[in-house]
Write a protein that holds these residues in place. Structure first.
Motif, PDB file in Angstrom:
ATOM      1  N   TYR A   1     -10.352   3.124  -3.873  1.00 48.75           N
ATOM      2  CA  TYR A   1      -9.669   2.176  -3.269  1.00 48.75           C
ATOM      3  C   TYR A   1     -10.046   1.821  -1.895  1.00 48.75           C
ATOM      4  CZ  TYR A   1      -6.258   2.425  -7.024  1.00 48.75           C
ATOM      5  OH  TYR A   1      -5.498   2.433  -8.260  1.00 48.75           O
TER       6      TYR A   1
ATOM      7  N   PHE B   1      -2.342  -0.833  -7.815  1.00 49.28           N
ATOM      8  CA  PHE B   1      -1.889   0.131  -6.788  1.00 49.28           C
ATOM      9  C   PHE B   1      -0.713   0.939  -7.482  1.00 49.28           C
ATOM     10  CE2 PHE B   1      -3.954  -0.015  -2.847  1.00 49.28           C
ATOM     11  CZ  PHE B   1      -4.714  -1.463  -2.771  1.00 49.28           C
TER      12      PHE B   1
ATOM     13  N   ILE C   1     -10.773  -2.378  -5.783  1.00 49.09           N
ATOM     14  CA  ILE C   1     -10.955  -1.329  -6.380  1.00 49.09           C
ATOM     15  C   ILE C   1     -12.287  -1.204  -7.300  1.00 49.09           C
ATOM     16  CG2 ILE C   1      -9.741   0.051  -8.301  1.00 49.09           C
ATOM     17  CD1 ILE C   1      -7.030  -1.675  -7.769  1.00 49.09           C
TER      18      ILE C   1
ATOM     19  N   LEU D   1      -6.054   5.750 -11.692  1.00 50.16           N
ATOM     20  CA  LEU D   1      -5.759   4.227 -11.651  1.00 50.16           C
ATOM     21  C   LEU D   1      -4.109   4.571 -12.225  1.00 50.16           C
ATOM     22  CD1 LEU D   1      -8.606   2.260 -12.968  1.00 50.16           C
ATOM     23  CD2 LEU D   1      -7.809   2.533 -10.690  1.00 50.16           C
TER      24      LEU D   1
ATOM     25  N   ALA E   1      -8.340  -6.142  -0.860  1.00 52.46           N
ATOM     26  CA  ALA E   1      -8.032  -4.774  -1.471  1.00 52.46           C
ATOM     27  C   ALA E   1      -8.941  -4.787  -2.782  1.00 52.46           C
ATOM     28  CB  ALA E   1      -6.837  -4.706  -1.832  1.00 52.46           C
TER      29      ALA E   1
ATOM     30  N   LYS F   1       0.802  -1.213  -0.108  1.00 51.47           N
ATOM     31  CA  LYS F   1       0.176  -0.045   0.008  1.00 51.47           C
ATOM     32  C   LYS F   1       0.905   1.065   0.112  1.00 51.47           C
ATOM     33  CE  LYS F   1      -1.969  -2.513   3.330  1.00 51.47           C
ATOM     34  NZ  LYS F   1      -2.181  -2.849   4.652  1.00 51.47           N
TER      35      LYS F   1
END
Lengths: 188, 118
Positions: free
Chosen positions: B63, A165, B9, B47, B7, A121
């Motif tokens: 997110y 990410f 998105i 993104l 996680a 992260k």
């Protein structure tokens, strides 16, 4: 026993003293101290190397014989100390170096990420180990990280790539102005 | 039960729609017997690369991180369910067990006996 004493011609003086004291039947402590002193002097001389020409074995043999006689006559611990190596007496050698921890020891240096947790992260941290032009991960010879941390960074960067990410082909423009940790100079 | 981290998105949507999506995701988790620890919002960001999903090319996305405890068996089922949701761009489930710290980090090897032998 007397003949044994005479055979050690090496320590003429001390033996002469001994014999004389034996014959006299003198006070135990008196002749003991002088004999011990001379014995010690001889030992020191031997240690310094002035009697090097004489065979060491002969010296040792004669010393041992003296020890034997002293022990027979109830010699003190002191005169046996220097050679016997008895474990219950603390050896005090003034010349030998003291055992101690290295006083010039430097504190252990770790890599820059020594106590920092590496996370997928934390894209800003990961971007510091990535080329700004191509987005490629720098090798260990550039980042200067230890094995464990380099592997963690590599894995975290790949994870961040696959999870959406972090960009693969470039470095995020917001992180371009971050301080340069890696050992690399970029052309302006 | 091992500890996981989802996680997520999601598509760039209005607030009520995002809330509805999160609600149904957490409900799905709880139906499957997971214990949700917490939910974090990492914000709506650009993104890193354009993602094509459900016949749409996404540029921006929200997110989110969902921390939960669950049985290992439900993970594949959960991922399958999330892939079918049209508002979710990319779901990822990771293991999140706390690692025990192993002594001094980045030090010289512990068994360096060569220096001691004279």
């Amino acid at each position: 026993m007397v003949g044994y004493l005479f055979s050690t011609l090496f320590f003429k003086k001390s033996i002469r003293e001994l014999y004389s004291s034996l014959v006299d039947g003198g006070n135990a402590t008196n002749w003991m101290s002088t004999a011990v002193k001379s014995h010690r002097r001889r030992l020191r001389q031997i240690a310094s190397g002035s009697f090097l020409r004489r065979s060491k074995m002969f010296a040792v043999r004669s010393i041992r014989s003296l020890q034997f006689t002293f022990s027979q006559l109830g010699g003190t611990q002191q005169c046996l100390r220097s050679l016997s190596g008895s474990s219950n007496v603390v050896k005090k050698n003034d010349d030998m170096p003291l055992q101690m921890e290295n006083p010039y020891k430097q504190p252990q240096k770790g890599c820059i990420l020594c106590n920092i947790t590496v996370d997928f992260k934390n894209v800003q941290l990961l971007s510091q180990f990535v080329s700004p032009h191509t987005g490629r991960v720098y090798g260990r010879h550039i980042t200067g990280l230890c094995g464990k941390k380099q592997r963690e960074i590599g894995k975290a960067i790949k994870k961040a790539h696959s999870m959406g990410f972090m960009s693969v082909t470039h470095k995020d423009p917001h992180f371009m102005k971050d301080p340069n940790i890696c050992d690399i100079r970029h052309l302006e | 039960m091992p500890r996981y981290e989802l996680a997520l998105i999601v598509k760039a949507m209005q607030r009520p729609e995002t809330a509805a999506l999160l609600r149904r995701t957490v409900e799905t988790l709880m139906e499957r017997g997971a214990v949700v620890r917490g939910l974090e919002n990492l914000g709506e960001k650009l993104l890193p690369y354009k993602i094509s999903k459900h016949n749409e090319r996404h540029t921006r996305g929200g997110y989110f991180l969902i921390d939960f405890h669950a049985a290992p068996g439900i993970v594949t089922g959960l991922l399958d369910h999330l892939e079918r949701d049209i508002d979710v761009v990319r779901p990822t489930v990771l293991k999140n067990d706390p690692e025990p710290s192993n002594g001094p980090c980045c030090g010289p090897p512990v068994a360096s006996k060569l220096q001691d032998t004279v």
